[in-house]
Design an enzyme around this catalytic site. Structure first.
Site, PDB file in Angstrom:
ATOM      1  N   ASP A  86      -2.861  -6.121   1.941  1.00  0.00           N
ATOM      2  CA  ASP A  86      -3.443  -5.374   3.044  1.00  0.00           C
ATOM      3  C   ASP A  86      -3.075  -6.211   4.254  1.00  0.00           C
ATOM      4  O   ASP A  86      -3.630  -7.299   4.450  1.00  0.00           O
ATOM      5  CB  ASP A  86      -4.966  -5.275   2.920  1.00  0.00           C
ATOM      6  CG  ASP A  86      -5.546  -4.416   4.037  1.00  0.00           C
ATOM      7  OD1 ASP A  86      -5.133  -4.613   5.197  1.00  0.00           O
ATOM      8  OD2 ASP A  86      -6.385  -3.549   3.765  1.00  0.00           O
ATOM      9  N   HIS A  87      -2.116  -5.722   5.038  1.00  0.00           N
ATOM     10  CA  HIS A  87      -1.566  -6.637   6.053  1.00  0.00           C
ATOM     11  C   HIS A  87      -2.597  -7.024   7.114  1.00  0.00           C
ATOM     12  O   HIS A  87      -2.421  -8.004   7.820  1.00  0.00           O
ATOM     13  CB  HIS A  87      -0.268  -6.081   6.672  1.00  0.00           C
ATOM     14  CG  HIS A  87      -0.472  -5.012   7.693  1.00  0.00           C
ATOM     15  ND1 HIS A  87      -0.679  -3.703   7.375  1.00  0.00           N
ATOM     16  CD2 HIS A  87      -0.510  -5.076   9.046  1.00  0.00           C
ATOM     17  CE1 HIS A  87      -0.828  -2.998   8.477  1.00  0.00           C
ATOM     18  NE2 HIS A  87      -0.724  -3.813   9.514  1.00  0.00           N
ATOM     19  N   LYS A 137      -3.609 -10.930   9.559  1.00  0.00           N
ATOM     20  CA  LYS A 137      -3.719 -11.089  11.019  1.00  0.00           C
ATOM     21  C   LYS A 137      -4.613 -12.285  11.331  1.00  0.00           C
ATOM     22  O   LYS A 137      -5.678 -12.455  10.729  1.00  0.00           O
ATOM     23  CB  LYS A 137      -4.316  -9.816  11.654  1.00  0.00           C
ATOM     24  CG  LYS A 137      -3.374  -8.608  11.571  1.00  0.00           C
ATOM     25  CD  LYS A 137      -3.982  -7.410  12.270  1.00  0.00           C
ATOM     26  CE  LYS A 137      -3.207  -6.138  11.970  1.00  0.00           C
ATOM     27  NZ  LYS A 137      -2.046  -5.892  12.816  1.00  0.00           N
ATOM     28  N   HIS A 197      -7.615  -1.048   5.440  1.00  0.00           N
ATOM     29  CA  HIS A 197      -7.764  -1.979   6.569  1.00  0.00           C
ATOM     30  C   HIS A 197      -9.205  -2.022   7.114  1.00  0.00           C
ATOM     31  O   HIS A 197      -9.789  -3.083   7.294  1.00  0.00           O
ATOM     32  CB  HIS A 197      -6.834  -1.594   7.719  1.00  0.00           C
ATOM     33  CG  HIS A 197      -5.409  -1.395   7.296  1.00  0.00           C
ATOM     34  ND1 HIS A 197      -4.798  -2.193   6.367  1.00  0.00           N
ATOM     35  CD2 HIS A 197      -4.468  -0.499   7.682  1.00  0.00           C
ATOM     36  CE1 HIS A 197      -3.544  -1.791   6.203  1.00  0.00           C
ATOM     37  NE2 HIS A 197      -3.319  -0.764   6.982  1.00  0.00           N
ATOM     38  N   ASP A 214      -5.016   6.214   4.844  1.00  0.00           N
ATOM     39  CA  ASP A 214      -4.030   5.353   5.501  1.00  0.00           C
ATOM     40  C   ASP A 214      -4.677   4.125   6.156  1.00  0.00           C
ATOM     41  O   ASP A 214      -4.096   3.055   6.163  1.00  0.00           O
ATOM     42  CB  ASP A 214      -3.288   6.189   6.555  1.00  0.00           C
ATOM     43  CG  ASP A 214      -2.102   5.458   7.168  1.00  0.00           C
ATOM     44  OD1 ASP A 214      -1.283   4.924   6.389  1.00  0.00           O
ATOM     45  OD2 ASP A 214      -1.987   5.416   8.411  1.00  0.00           O
ATOM     46  N   LYS A 263       0.841  -1.183   0.000  1.00  0.00           N
ATOM     47  CA  LYS A 263       0.000   0.000   0.000  1.00  0.00           C
ATOM     48  C   LYS A 263       0.882   1.240   0.000  1.00  0.00           C
ATOM     49  O   LYS A 263       2.061   1.115   0.328  1.00  0.00           O
ATOM     50  CB  LYS A 263      -0.944  -0.008   1.191  1.00  0.00           C
ATOM     51  CG  LYS A 263      -0.239   0.082   2.533  1.00  0.00           C
ATOM     52  CD  LYS A 263      -1.221   0.208   3.655  1.00  0.00           C
ATOM     53  CE  LYS A 263      -1.738   1.625   3.778  1.00  0.00           C
ATOM     54  NZ  LYS A 263      -1.199   2.352   4.935  1.00  0.00           N
TER      55      LYS A 263
HETATM   56  C1  BG6 Z   1      -0.266   0.909   8.270  1.00  0.00           C
HETATM   57  C2  BG6 Z   1      -0.419   2.399   8.363  1.00  0.00           C
HETATM   58  O1  BG6 Z   1      -0.852   0.426   7.086  1.00  0.00           O
HETATM   59  O2  BG6 Z   1      -0.903   0.287   9.374  1.00  0.00           O
HETATM   60  C3  BG6 Z   1       0.125   2.919   9.678  1.00  0.00           C
HETATM   61  O3  BG6 Z   1       0.271   3.024   7.287  1.00  0.00           O
HETATM   62  C4  BG6 Z   1      -0.483   2.186  10.836  1.00  0.00           C
HETATM   63  O4  BG6 Z   1      -0.094   4.323   9.814  1.00  0.00           O
HETATM   64  C5  BG6 Z   1      -0.375   0.669  10.623  1.00  0.00           C
HETATM   65  O5  BG6 Z   1       0.186   2.567  12.028  1.00  0.00           O
HETATM   66  C6  BG6 Z   1      -1.146  -0.074  11.692  1.00  0.00           C
HETATM   67  O6  BG6 Z   1      -0.862  -1.433  11.599  1.00  0.00           O
HETATM   68  P1  BG6 Z   1      -0.995  -2.389  12.865  1.00  0.00           P
HETATM   69  O7  BG6 Z   1      -0.743  -3.752  12.302  1.00  0.00           O
HETATM   70  O8  BG6 Z   1       0.026  -1.921  13.844  1.00  0.00           O
HETATM   71  O9  BG6 Z   1      -2.380  -2.195  13.373  1.00  0.00           O
END
Ligand code: BG6
Length: 516
Positions: free
Chosen positions: A201-202, A206, A264, A259, A172
């Site tokens: 989309d990480h 999860k 997400h 973001d 992303k």
């Molecule tokens: C990222 C964003 O995609 O996800 C960040 O660019 C954010 O701003 C992060 O902090 C949050 O990821 P996680 O896995 O810590 O909830």
């Protein structure tokens, strides 16, 4: 199921029997933050779990010239600092000796041709073909030249049509509005076919996000109630404690909607609201996600009466210490109108959800790091337990806690022990940490392995990202025109701006205090 039939990869998860093909992964943006924090620790942990292909090679590509050995030692340090498990010299040693680095410009075709030749030479030396997996983790401004050069250098086409056909993983942000996302899709699809494209989309990597489908479709008690007859409202919160830190330059161009919400949070909405897929194959799941995203009504951007509230954090207290407001953070221009918080009220116009509000919010510098999905069921009829203050009959709520403290909580009403009948809401908890232990794989482990073995279930399809941008883009255009007008404020360390209550008030709802 026949015992000899392969199980579906989504069900298989991180099992050791996935038969990953011989592979070379090329990371573009190899000296960047994501490589150090997430990608290399994930590869190392896959190594520990014996999940990397027998023949696994890694090439870092970046603008900075770095010697191979220096690059390897930077990765050692990254693992030491960011891996969930300590550096194991023996396992890492086996991976490490197949790591190299190449410098070059992202728009420099010659550098891609050198890369192509390097991999061909490696294949000749090994006496076998390798699948090429290209991981684009560069700044978004160079996504397109990288993709085009992968095409022009012949890297993208290599072994096309065989099991070792190339793949591209793209980080992303996938575009900054609908038009740029379409353009990026068109560029990708001019070089790769859709099944070769893995948009990250990480959040989908999860464990708890995957568990959402299991909770919904592997239990018979929830699904019959998962609709407008029984659900009063749904609240999805993705709250972060941290501010923008050192990422001010990036973040100010982005903001909470781009973001966190467009990707997400909308993924969480899609998985919560979608219809049961006909099977667990990637396309069936993604078809359902697209359908539900398309059923969300366009949003009214009006800051007074519309479906959205945006805000920016002012200074405040975080864990007892004073922290600066967004405008005081490094790299933020004084005239910024970027939002660090956004809350939306979504109406899903389909048979299942018509009339059930989906409230979603995400912000930085909030009171607590907590991501959760709370499904609030309709109140029981107040016939029996309603008299005066003896009864506190709360609506039943199912809370899926994505992070931290992963798990599921059910809020039920119970009788307080005693001689009179008094009711009280109580919580039934399932916690990952107590049931399964806490060392679960990181999202990137799952996602990198899935891309290597060719399972795209947990990646975003092109039409999916466009459906989500279609909803968000009119808001961005409106905010761009308004600048600071209608941009609310909240104290760092709080639960967001009071204005956000407006979105729920007309239905008599309140934002939850997310978290345990
Ligand atoms: C990222 C964003 O995609 O996800 C960040 O660019 C954010 O701003 C992060 O902090 C949050 O990821 P996680 O896995 O810590 O909830």
């Amino acid at each position: 199921m026949n015992a000899s039939e392969p199980r579906h990869p989504f069900l298989q998860g991180l099992s050791k029997h996935r038969g990953a093909p011989p592979t070379v992964v090329v990371i573009f943006g190899a000296s960047g933050d994501l490589t150090a924090r997430k990608l290399v620790p994930a590869i190392f942990n896959l190594g520990i779990d014996n999940l990397l292909p027998g023949d696994f090679h890694l090439i870092g590509f970046g603008r900075k010239p770095i010697e191979d050995e220096k690059f390897r030692s930077l990765l050692d340090e990254a693992i030491g600092e960011f891996s969930r498990r300590p550096l194991d010299g023996e396992v890492w040693g086996r991976v490490r000796r197949h790591i190299s680095y190449q410098s070059g410009g992202y728009d420099e075709l010659a550098a891609f041709k050198v890369m192509a030749e390097k991999i061909d030479a490696l294949e000749r030396e090994l006496g076998r073909d390798l699948q090429r997996v290209f991981y684009i983790s560069t700044p978004p401004s160079v996504f397109e030249p990288v993709i085009q050069n992968l095409g022009k250098s012949g890297l993208a086409d290599k072994h096309q049509g065989t099991k070792l056909g190339s793949k591209v993983i793209i980080e992303k942000p996938f575009g900054h509005d609908l038009e740029s996302a379409r353009h990026l899709n068109a560029t990708l699809q001019s070089v790769f076919s859709e099944p070769q494209i893995y948009r990250i989309d990480h959040y989908l990597g999860k464990e708890t996000v995957q568990d959402l489908l299991v909770q919904r479709f592997a239990n018979s008690i929830f699904e019959p109630m998962w609709n407008r007859q029984h659900v009063e409202s749904v609240q999805i919160t993705v709250a972060e404690e941290l501010g923008v830190g050192s990422r001010g330059g990036y973040y100010d161009q982005s903001g909470a909607l781009r973001d966190m919400i467009q990707n997400h949070t909308m993924q969480l909405v899609a998985l919560t609201a979608m219809e049961p897929p006909v099977s667990l194959d990637p396309e069936s799941i993604r078809d359902e996600k697209v359908k539900v995203l398309k059923a969300i009504q366009p949003l009214n951007p009006d800051p007074e009466k519309g479906d959205v509230v945006r805000a920016r954090y002012a200074d405040g207290l975080f864990q007892g210490a004073k922290v600066p407001g967004y405008l005081e953070e490094a790299g933020i221009p004084a005239d910024s109108s970027t939002e660090t918080y956004a809350a939306l009220k979504l109406s899903i116009n389909n048979w299942r959800w018509k009339g059930v509000p989906f409230y979603i919010r995400s912000g930085k510098r909030m009171a607590r790091r907590a991501s959760e999905i709370a499904v609030q069921f309709r109140r029981p009829p107040g016939i029996l337990f309603s008299e005066g203050s003896k009864y506190d009959v709360a609506p039943n709520t199912m809370v899926i806690s994505i992070q931290p403290d992963e798990g599921v909580t059910l809020v039920l009403n119970s009788k307080v022990p005693g001689l009179e009948t008094r009711t009280q809401p109580v919580k039934m908890h399932f916690r990952y940490a107590t049931t399964y232990g806490s060392n679960t794989p990181e999202a990137y482990e799952r996602l990198i392995l899935d891309a290597i073995v060719g399972d795209s279930t947990l990646f975003i399809r092109g039409d999916e990202t466009e459906a989500s941008w279609r909803l968000c883009t009119p808001l961005l255009e409106d905010w761009n025109k308004r600048g600071n007008e209608g941009l609310a404020s909240y104290a760092a360390g709080s639960w967001g701006p009071p204005e956000a209550e407006r979105l729920l008030a007309e239905n008599g709802h309140l934002w939850r205090r997310a978290g345990p």
